[in-house]
Design a protein around this motif. Structure first.
Motif, PDB file in Angstrom:
ATOM      1  N   PRO A 174       0.820   0.389  11.931  1.00 25.02           N
ATOM      2  CA  PRO A 174       1.921  -0.532  12.247  1.00 25.02           C
ATOM      3  C   PRO A 174       3.041  -0.535  11.199  1.00 25.02           C
ATOM      4  CG  PRO A 174      -0.008  -1.789  11.550  1.00 25.02           C
ATOM      5  CD  PRO A 174      -0.410  -0.346  11.585  1.00 25.02           C
ATOM      6  N   MET A 175       2.928   0.362  10.216  1.00 25.78           N
ATOM      7  CA  MET A 175       3.976   0.528   9.202  1.00 25.78           C
ATOM      8  C   MET A 175       4.261  -0.775   8.463  1.00 25.78           C
ATOM      9  SD  MET A 175       6.351   2.984  11.572  1.00 25.78           S
ATOM     10  CE  MET A 175       7.707   3.002  10.460  1.00 25.78           C
ATOM     11  N   ARG A 176       3.217  -1.414   7.963  1.00 24.49           N
ATOM     12  CA  ARG A 176       3.376  -2.675   7.254  1.00 24.49           C
ATOM     13  C   ARG A 176       3.808  -2.411   5.821  1.00 24.49           C
ATOM     14  NH1 ARG A 176      -0.686  -6.366   8.551  1.00 24.49           N
ATOM     15  NH2 ARG A 176       0.851  -7.936   8.061  1.00 24.49           N
TER      16      ARG A 176
ATOM     17  N   ILE B  50       5.385  -4.078   1.892  1.00 24.98           N
ATOM     18  CA  ILE B  50       4.978  -5.063   0.890  1.00 24.98           C
ATOM     19  C   ILE B  50       5.367  -6.485   1.297  1.00 24.98           C
ATOM     20  CG2 ILE B  50       7.037  -4.835  -0.577  1.00 24.98           C
ATOM     21  CD1 ILE B  50       5.053  -4.976  -3.001  1.00 24.98           C
ATOM     22  N   LEU B  51       6.520  -6.657   1.938  1.00 25.45           N
ATOM     23  CA  LEU B  51       6.920  -8.009   2.365  1.00 25.45           C
ATOM     24  C   LEU B  51       5.967  -8.558   3.422  1.00 25.45           C
ATOM     25  CD1 LEU B  51      10.827  -7.932   2.574  1.00 25.45           C
ATOM     26  CD2 LEU B  51       9.371  -8.865   0.778  1.00 25.45           C
ATOM     27  N   ASP B  52       5.501  -7.685   4.316  1.00 27.76           N
ATOM     28  CA  ASP B  52       4.550  -8.117   5.346  1.00 27.76           C
ATOM     29  C   ASP B  52       3.271  -8.660   4.710  1.00 27.76           C
ATOM     30  OD1 ASP B  52       6.227  -7.222   7.487  1.00 27.76           O
ATOM     31  OD2 ASP B  52       5.521  -5.180   7.127  1.00 27.76           O
ATOM     32  N   ILE B  53       2.786  -7.962   3.687  1.00 22.18           N
ATOM     33  CA  ILE B  53       1.531  -8.364   3.041  1.00 22.18           C
ATOM     34  C   ILE B  53       1.723  -9.653   2.237  1.00 22.18           C
ATOM     35  CG2 ILE B  53      -0.256  -7.655   1.388  1.00 22.18           C
ATOM     36  CD1 ILE B  53      -0.142  -6.106   4.149  1.00 22.18           C
TER      37      ILE B  53
ATOM     38  N   ALA C  62       5.799   2.260   3.857  1.00 24.08           N
ATOM     39  CA  ALA C  62       4.345   2.226   4.040  1.00 24.08           C
ATOM     40  C   ALA C  62       3.634   2.006   2.705  1.00 24.08           C
ATOM     41  CB  ALA C  62       3.878   3.528   4.672  1.00 24.08           C
ATOM     42  N   LEU C  63       2.675   1.123   2.709  1.00 24.37           N
ATOM     43  CA  LEU C  63       1.915   0.821   1.497  1.00 24.37           C
ATOM     44  C   LEU C  63       0.784   1.818   1.297  1.00 24.37           C
ATOM     45  CD1 LEU C  63       1.552  -3.053   1.657  1.00 24.37           C
ATOM     46  CD2 LEU C  63       2.868  -1.739   0.022  1.00 24.37           C
ATOM     47  N   LYS C  64       0.488   2.072   0.051  1.00 27.28           N
ATOM     48  CA  LYS C  64      -0.666   2.883  -0.307  1.00 27.28           C
ATOM     49  C   LYS C  64      -1.801   1.932  -0.656  1.00 27.28           C
ATOM     50  CE  LYS C  64       2.045   6.706  -2.149  1.00 27.28           C
ATOM     51  NZ  LYS C  64       3.421   6.276  -2.092  1.00 27.28           N
ATOM     52  N   LYS C  65      -3.026   2.445  -0.622  1.00 29.66           N
ATOM     53  CA  LYS C  65      -4.181   1.593  -0.936  1.00 29.66           C
ATOM     54  C   LYS C  65      -4.095   1.032  -2.350  1.00 29.66           C
ATOM     55  CE  LYS C  65      -7.689   3.282   2.217  1.00 29.66           C
ATOM     56  NZ  LYS C  65      -9.078   3.698   2.344  1.00 29.66           N
TER      57      LYS C  65
END
Length: 195
Positions: A71-73, A75-78, A30-33
């Motif tokens: 949705p548990m995105r 770093i690769l998703d972004i 999970a990414l942080k802001k």
């Protein structure tokens, strides 16, 4: 060099890119802001860059929760969805490191001095688009189990063992009340092995 600053590497060096991505970088966590904000700086599309910046703002909290957190995105998703073009050194700064997974040993070292049993649950999460995301440690444990079950050699695994704080009564006749401290049934399985 005189006056130079010593840089402390966040992982052992030298290290191949493949080893970094395999053993140290959490590509799906999970990414942080803060990470999203760092990634937005490398987004070349102005609209997508604004969207990422909004998601990291106070006003964008609800959308961040709905579009990134729930949705548990990772770093690769972004990188993929927003067309983020980032150098590898900046990627290392923005990415999260894999965190150690903590397990309680579920066997008795008295009964099985050369064996270490673990109890764990495989984590499968349903995420947006009908996809199933398998936890990183779950995937790894499943792979080890499949190797062992098929009679193939299991590779060595790096572990750190912490001394147990669980103590059982000296007398086997003394009744025991067991309360799970967050470790589930694992320590009790080890107690039962000794009883």
């Amino acid at each position: 060099m005189e006056g130079s600053i010593k840089f402390k590497h966040p992982f052992p060096t030298p290290l191949s890119v493949r080893s970094y991505l395999t053993y140290f970088c959490d590509l799906h966590g999970a990414l942080k802001k803060k990470q999203l904000k760092e990634l937005s700086e490398f987004c070349s599309n102005p609209d997508k860059k604004s969207k990422l910046a909004f998601l990291t703002s106070t006003d964008g909290k609800a959308e961040f929760d709905a579009q990134i957190h729930a949705p548990m995105r990772g770093i690769l998703d972004i990188l993929d969805e927003y067309g983020v073009e980032i150098s590898f050194d900046h990627f290392i700064e923005a990415a999260s490191f894999m965190q150690p997974r903590l397990y309680t040993i579920a066997s008795s070292s008295i009964q099985k001095p050369d064996v270490c049993d673990l109890c764990f649950a495989l984590q499968y999460d349903q995420v947006s688009g009908g996809k199933t995301r398998i936890g990183m440690a779950s995937r790894f444990m499943q792979k080890l189990y499949n190797l062992q079950a098929s009679g193939k050699p299991v590779p060595p695994v790096r572990v750190a063992i912490k001394e147990s704080t669980f103590l059982k009564p000296k007398s086997k006749e003394q009744p025991v009340i067991m309360v799970g401290p967050g470790a589930g049934i694992a320590p009790f399985k080890g107690f039962a092995d000794e009883k």
